[in-house]
Enzyme design. Sequence first.
Site, PDB file in Angstrom:
ATOM      1  N   LYS A   1       0.848  -1.200   0.000  1.00 23.82           N
ATOM      2  CA  LYS A   1       0.000   0.000   0.000  1.00 23.82           C
ATOM      3  C   LYS A   1       0.886   1.254   0.000  1.00 23.82           C
ATOM      4  CE  LYS A   1      -0.157  -0.570   4.981  1.00 23.82           C
ATOM      5  NZ  LYS A   1      -0.927  -1.016   6.150  1.00 23.82           N
TER       6      LYS A   1
ATOM      7  N   TYR B   1      16.478  29.831   6.840  1.00 19.23           N
ATOM      8  CA  TYR B   1      15.331  30.583   7.358  1.00 19.23           C
ATOM      9  C   TYR B   1      15.438  30.798   8.849  1.00 19.23           C
ATOM     10  CZ  TYR B   1      12.548  30.308   3.064  1.00 19.23           C
ATOM     11  OH  TYR B   1      12.076  30.444   1.790  1.00 19.23           O
TER      12      TYR B   1
HETATM   13  C1  LIG Z   1      -0.022  -1.917   6.777  1.00 17.01           C
HETATM   14  C2  LIG Z   1      -0.555  -3.218   7.230  1.00 17.01           C
HETATM   15  C3  LIG Z   1       0.286  -4.319   7.408  1.00 17.01           C
HETATM   16  C4  LIG Z   1       1.801  -4.201   7.361  1.00 17.01           C
HETATM   17  O1  LIG Z   1       2.233  -3.636   8.584  1.00 17.01           O
HETATM   18  P1  LIG Z   1       3.784  -3.341   8.906  1.00 17.01           P
HETATM   19  O2  LIG Z   1       3.755  -2.816  10.289  1.00 17.01           O
HETATM   20  O3  LIG Z   1       4.235  -2.318   7.928  1.00 17.01           O
HETATM   21  O4  LIG Z   1       4.512  -4.620   8.773  1.00 17.01           O
HETATM   22  C5  LIG Z   1      -0.300  -5.537   7.693  1.00 17.01           C
HETATM   23  N1  LIG Z   1      -1.640  -5.656   7.841  1.00 17.01           N
HETATM   24  C6  LIG Z   1      -2.476  -4.610   7.708  1.00 17.01           C
HETATM   25  C7  LIG Z   1      -3.936  -4.810   7.893  1.00 17.01           C
HETATM   26  C8  LIG Z   1      -1.964  -3.355   7.426  1.00 17.01           C
HETATM   27  O5  LIG Z   1      -2.795  -2.313   7.319  1.00 17.01           O
END
Ligand SMILES: *Cc1c(COP(=O)(O)O)cnc(C)c1O
Length: 349
Positions: free
Chosen positions: A37, A249
């Site tokens: 994602k 800045y």
């Molecule tokens: C993002 C996510 C993961 C992966 O989690 P990490 O902490 O990045 O390993 C797994 N399961 C779900 C439902 C998630 O939203």
Amino acid sequence: MDVPAPLRLAIDDDALAANWRAMARLSRDAACGAAVKADGYGLGARHVVRVLAAAGCRDFFVATWSEVAAIADLIAGHDLRLSVLHGVRDEDMAAATTLPARPVLNTPQQVARWREGGGGRACDVMVDTGMHRLGVAAGDVAGGLLAGLAIDTLMSHLACADEPSPMNMVQRDALAALAGSTDAVRLSLANSAGVTLGRDYRFGLTRPGLALYGGEPCAALSGVVRQVVRPQAQILQRRCVRAGGAVGYNATWTAPVDTEVAILNLGYADGYLRGFSGRGAARCDDARLPVIGRVSMDLTAIDVTNAAHLAEGDWVEIDYHLPSAAAASGLSQYELLTGLGIRFDRRAA
Ligand SMILES: *Cc1c(COP(=O)(O)O)cnc(C)c1O
């Protein structure tokens, strides 16, 4: 016209694949998937899917259907499975019944929608076991809410996998108690940190994200996970700032002595946020080149007094070992990855 960018993100594909293999080994009998994602946590989802599929990963997770559309051609016909964590809205139904992915149903409304319009297609289901974010109630599952659905994976998500919290066991037991109460092919609970919690947390499928990209959510993964991304910025100008002169800045840094300063093509619009002001560093060979003054939108100043040879047009690497960069900046390792902006030229290390 192809204009070479003054900002690169070197991506180490070998480390990415090795991190997945390491998580797959730790997953033992459970299949090991990959969360891709947020555009593969900022690295580029298409690239990540290609590398991890070649390494042997078969199960991928995105958040939304537009993220499916961006990688659909890499999934269909390649014996890969893709799940959409945010489920399915009315406005997703056309995509959800066409694209090569299945929704992770999160609410009774989504369950009804899929039963009605999903044409008997497979789905996954998220059960809330105490995080109170997404998911149907465990009691509803036991009560038959999911009857008749073609469920591949019945999953839940750990709230505190990266710390030794009693909540981990509560969530694990709540999911385990649902075994056999649906037609689900397998159960799944563990994210990256969850994989390290032990056998009873791994079920049939693990879902690491962060660790694949070089993040270390817990001590058990340090030394296991390799750094994957290395930002590299080009020097736009080198100058000597005389003792008493200020940089950046609000003139937050004043040269205590004559100081050699390089101005980098990198700033908070690239995800190098202001928490690195006076705290981050670049590297050249063995020299540590500290960030001085305030990070601005497109520019960052570093002290190059110890790197006499660095000149306008040269490149330096930004310190981005995720656990240390998180400690320096006050940002989470997730923020450090997913904030990496579109001006980076993502390329092989
Ligand atoms: C993002 C996510 C993961 C992966 O989690 P990490 O902490 O990045 O390993 C797994 N399961 C779900 C439902 C998630 O939203």
